[in-house]
Design an enzyme around this catalytic site. Structure first.
Site, PDB file in Angstrom:
ATOM      1  N   LYS A   6      -2.908  10.140  38.539  1.00  0.00           N
ATOM      2  CA  LYS A   6      -2.993   9.799  39.959  1.00  0.00           C
ATOM      3  C   LYS A   6      -1.632   9.873  40.658  1.00  0.00           C
ATOM      4  O   LYS A   6      -0.580   9.918  40.005  1.00  0.00           O
ATOM      5  CB  LYS A   6      -3.586   8.399  40.105  1.00  0.00           C
ATOM      6  CG  LYS A   6      -5.031   8.297  39.611  1.00  0.00           C
ATOM      7  CD  LYS A   6      -5.609   6.918  39.940  1.00  0.00           C
ATOM      8  CE  LYS A   6      -7.035   6.799  39.457  1.00  0.00           C
ATOM      9  NZ  LYS A   6      -7.658   5.535  39.920  1.00  0.00           N
ATOM     10  N   TYR A  42     -15.046  10.553  45.093  1.00  0.00           N
ATOM     11  CA  TYR A  42     -15.392   9.151  44.829  1.00  0.00           C
ATOM     12  C   TYR A  42     -16.629   8.696  45.609  1.00  0.00           C
ATOM     13  O   TYR A  42     -16.775   7.495  45.878  1.00  0.00           O
ATOM     14  CB  TYR A  42     -14.202   8.257  45.175  1.00  0.00           C
ATOM     15  CG  TYR A  42     -13.121   8.201  44.113  1.00  0.00           C
ATOM     16  CD1 TYR A  42     -13.387   7.684  42.841  1.00  0.00           C
ATOM     17  CD2 TYR A  42     -11.831   8.630  44.374  1.00  0.00           C
ATOM     18  CE1 TYR A  42     -12.404   7.609  41.864  1.00  0.00           C
ATOM     19  CE2 TYR A  42     -10.823   8.565  43.406  1.00  0.00           C
ATOM     20  CZ  TYR A  42     -11.136   8.040  42.155  1.00  0.00           C
ATOM     21  OH  TYR A  42     -10.158   7.959  41.188  1.00  0.00           O
ATOM     22  N   ARG A  61     -11.273   7.042  27.809  1.00  0.00           N
ATOM     23  CA  ARG A  61     -11.344   5.721  28.442  1.00  0.00           C
ATOM     24  C   ARG A  61     -10.622   4.673  27.602  1.00  0.00           C
ATOM     25  O   ARG A  61      -9.965   3.772  28.128  1.00  0.00           O
ATOM     26  CB  ARG A  61     -12.799   5.331  28.693  1.00  0.00           C
ATOM     27  CG  ARG A  61     -13.449   6.204  29.757  1.00  0.00           C
ATOM     28  CD  ARG A  61     -14.892   5.858  30.007  1.00  0.00           C
ATOM     29  NE  ARG A  61     -15.031   4.598  30.735  1.00  0.00           N
ATOM     30  CZ  ARG A  61     -14.847   4.461  32.048  1.00  0.00           C
ATOM     31  NH1 ARG A  61     -14.506   5.496  32.783  1.00  0.00           N
ATOM     32  NH2 ARG A  61     -14.996   3.297  32.628  1.00  0.00           N
ATOM     33  N   ASN A 113      -3.439   2.668  39.295  1.00  0.00           N
ATOM     34  CA  ASN A 113      -3.648   2.480  37.852  1.00  0.00           C
ATOM     35  C   ASN A 113      -3.417   3.759  37.037  1.00  0.00           C
ATOM     36  O   ASN A 113      -3.971   3.914  35.955  1.00  0.00           O
ATOM     37  CB  ASN A 113      -5.026   1.854  37.583  1.00  0.00           C
ATOM     38  CG  ASN A 113      -6.172   2.750  37.992  1.00  0.00           C
ATOM     39  OD1 ASN A 113      -5.968   3.760  38.651  1.00  0.00           O
ATOM     40  ND2 ASN A 113      -7.378   2.385  37.606  1.00  0.00           N
ATOM     41  N   HIS A 128      -7.386   8.368  35.923  1.00  0.00           N
ATOM     42  CA  HIS A 128      -8.835   8.260  36.090  1.00  0.00           C
ATOM     43  C   HIS A 128      -9.512   8.989  34.948  1.00  0.00           C
ATOM     44  O   HIS A 128      -8.974   9.981  34.438  1.00  0.00           O
ATOM     45  CB  HIS A 128      -9.271   8.898  37.419  1.00  0.00           C
ATOM     46  CG  HIS A 128     -10.754   9.125  37.500  1.00  0.00           C
ATOM     47  ND1 HIS A 128     -11.633   8.128  37.873  1.00  0.00           N
ATOM     48  CD2 HIS A 128     -11.519  10.214  37.215  1.00  0.00           C
ATOM     49  CE1 HIS A 128     -12.870   8.607  37.818  1.00  0.00           C
ATOM     50  NE2 HIS A 128     -12.828   9.872  37.425  1.00  0.00           N
ATOM     51  N   GLU A 160     -17.639  15.882  37.872  1.00  0.00           N
ATOM     52  CA  GLU A 160     -16.197  15.778  38.150  1.00  0.00           C
ATOM     53  C   GLU A 160     -15.427  17.023  37.676  1.00  0.00           C
ATOM     54  O   GLU A 160     -14.512  17.473  38.368  1.00  0.00           O
ATOM     55  CB  GLU A 160     -15.638  14.506  37.504  1.00  0.00           C
ATOM     56  CG  GLU A 160     -16.181  13.248  38.186  1.00  0.00           C
ATOM     57  CD  GLU A 160     -15.598  11.961  37.637  1.00  0.00           C
ATOM     58  OE1 GLU A 160     -14.818  11.994  36.656  1.00  0.00           O
ATOM     59  OE2 GLU A 160     -15.917  10.901  38.201  1.00  0.00           O
TER      60      GLU A 160
HETATM   61  P1  CMP Z   1     -10.973   4.957  38.776  1.00  0.00           P
HETATM   62  O1  CMP Z   1     -11.254   5.024  37.333  1.00  0.00           O
HETATM   63  O2  CMP Z   1     -10.274   6.113  39.395  1.00  0.00           O
HETATM   64  O3  CMP Z   1     -12.366   4.745  39.549  1.00  0.00           O
HETATM   65  C1  CMP Z   1     -12.422   4.135  40.837  1.00  0.00           C
HETATM   66  C2  CMP Z   1     -11.141   3.508  41.244  1.00  0.00           C
HETATM   67  O4  CMP Z   1     -11.201   2.563  42.265  1.00  0.00           O
HETATM   68  C3  CMP Z   1     -10.580   2.748  40.074  1.00  0.00           C
HETATM   69  O5  CMP Z   1     -10.129   3.655  39.075  1.00  0.00           O
HETATM   70  C4  CMP Z   1      -9.492   1.916  40.739  1.00  0.00           C
HETATM   71  O6  CMP Z   1      -8.242   2.569  40.775  1.00  0.00           O
HETATM   72  C5  CMP Z   1      -9.982   1.804  42.180  1.00  0.00           C
HETATM   73  N1  CMP Z   1     -10.169   0.420  42.596  1.00  0.00           N
HETATM   74  C6  CMP Z   1      -9.502  -0.163  43.591  1.00  0.00           C
HETATM   75  N2  CMP Z   1      -9.914  -1.440  43.726  1.00  0.00           N
HETATM   76  C7  CMP Z   1     -10.836  -1.657  42.778  1.00  0.00           C
HETATM   77  C8  CMP Z   1     -11.611  -2.803  42.405  1.00  0.00           C
HETATM   78  N3  CMP Z   1     -11.507  -3.968  43.036  1.00  0.00           N
HETATM   79  N4  CMP Z   1     -12.467  -2.649  41.362  1.00  0.00           N
HETATM   80  C9  CMP Z   1     -12.577  -1.463  40.714  1.00  0.00           C
HETATM   81  N5  CMP Z   1     -11.870  -0.356  41.041  1.00  0.00           N
HETATM   82  C10 CMP Z   1     -10.993  -0.465  42.056  1.00  0.00           C
END
Ligand code: CMP
Length: 142
Positions: free
Chosen positions: A9, A49, A85, A112, A115, A126
């Site tokens: 990311k 998303y 994961r 984070n 993904h 995806e």
């Molecule tokens: P990702 O695996 O990319 O899938 C959706 C993303 O939403 C997740 O990682 C997080 O980076 C983001 N996100 C932001 N806020 C939240 C939240 N409260 N709960 C879960 N995902 C979140």
């Protein structure tokens, strides 16, 4: 063999952690089937998303994912989805296992670092969102 989409990311690209994350991916034994640097528009991020569009964090997530370059990858391995994961760790870096990518490189639940697809059907959607069969070697016969 299974494939998953992975994204490094914008936070991890901006902090120059692409090489370190790719090294962990290769050391874990994934075969790299696709790799590209992308600059997502808001529209691109909203489409990717779309399953999260009703979530309270959707607008912020789309703003973040379109804030700078990201690296999209297709990773192949036995149980690639689960394996990736596990290597990433929990979504929230504060709750991710010691030694996981999100624990080591992420700074918040939104920022984070990476993904990964969460199921076989989402992995197909995806991977197809970013890569053609030509890029992933699927058009090679024999
Ligand atoms: P990702 O695996 O990319 O899938 C959706 C993303 O939403 C997740 O990682 C997080 O980076 C983001 N996100 C932001 N806020 C939240 C939240 N409260 N709960 C879960 N995902 C979140």
């Amino acid at each position: 063999m299974e494939r998953t989409l992975a994204i490094i990311k914008p936070d991890a690209v901006a902090t120059r952690q692409v090489g370190a994350i790719l090294q962990r991916i290769e050391l874990a034994g994934f075969t790299l089937r696709g790799i590209r640097l992308v600059n997502l528009s808001r529209h691109d991020a909203e489409g990717f998303y779309a399953v999260h569009r009703t979530k309270p964090f959707f607008d912020s997530l789309v703003t973040f994912m379109s804030s700078g370059p990201a690296v999209v990858l297709v990773l192949e391995a036995a149980d690639a989805i689960g394996k990736w994961r596990k290597l990433m760790g929990a979504t929230d870096p504060a709750k991710a296992e010691a030694g996981s990518i999100r624990r080591d490189f992420g700074s918040s639940i939104e920022h984070n670092a990476t993904h990964g697809s969460d199921a076989v059907d989402t992995a197909v959607f995806e991977v197809d969102y970013f890569f053609s069969d030509l890029e992933c070697g699927d058009s090679v016969e024999g």
